[in-house]
Design an enzyme around this catalytic site. Structure first.
Site: not given
Length: 156
Positions: A57, A59, A81, A86, A89
């Site tokens: 995503a 890019e 998507a 956790g 990011h």
């Protein structure tokens, strides 16, 4: 008072790209299939549809910018998507992808639809890629088709 809105029907001569990230391909493949189905159902010519794949995503904005800059396309349906994990990011990728996609759309004043899922878990993503919550790829292409029609109407 006049109400101006787009129609959910292609003329058949629109050149469209579906820009999709490969990461989380179990989800993005289903989104892509939904978008392709919508394009065909609403009068699109398959010969005028290109599928462009990027690694993830993050890019998407760069390649969207290149697609719009090329002048080859009447519009682009962007799919991906991003699933929360956790670490932070998710927040960085989803924010930058969203900003970059919106920025490219405004920079080139071209129809772009946003079908990038941002979910808390894989179950939510699966629901939005063709099960309980419909197929957001189909919905993103529907949005693009209406935008193409509306932009054409506003052009005169």
């Amino acid at each position: 008072m006049q109400i101006i809105e787009g129609k959910l029907q292609l003329q058949g001569n629109e050149r469209v790209a579906i820009l999709t990230s490969r990461f989380n391909h179990i989800i993005t493949d289903r989104l892509k299939e939904g978008a392709m189905d919508c394009f065909k159902r609403h009068g699109g010519d398959e010969d005028l549809l290109d599928i462009v794949l990027v690694p993830g995503a993050y890019e998407l904005p760069l390649i969207l910018d290149k697609l719009l800059e090329s002048g080859k396309y009447d519009g682009v349906c962007v799919l991906g998507a991003i699933i929360r994990g956790g670490t932070p990011h998710f927040d960085y990728v989803s924010a930058e992808a969203t900003k970059g996609i919106a920025s490219a759309m405004l920079k080139y004043s071209m129809p772009v639809s946003f079908g990038v899922l941002t979910t808390d878990n894989i179950e939510q993503a699966i629901e939005r890629a063709g099960s309980k919550a419909g197929n957001k790829g189909f919905e993103a292409m529907s949005t693009l088709i209406e935008l193409l029609s509306l932009c054409q109407t506003l052009k005169g």
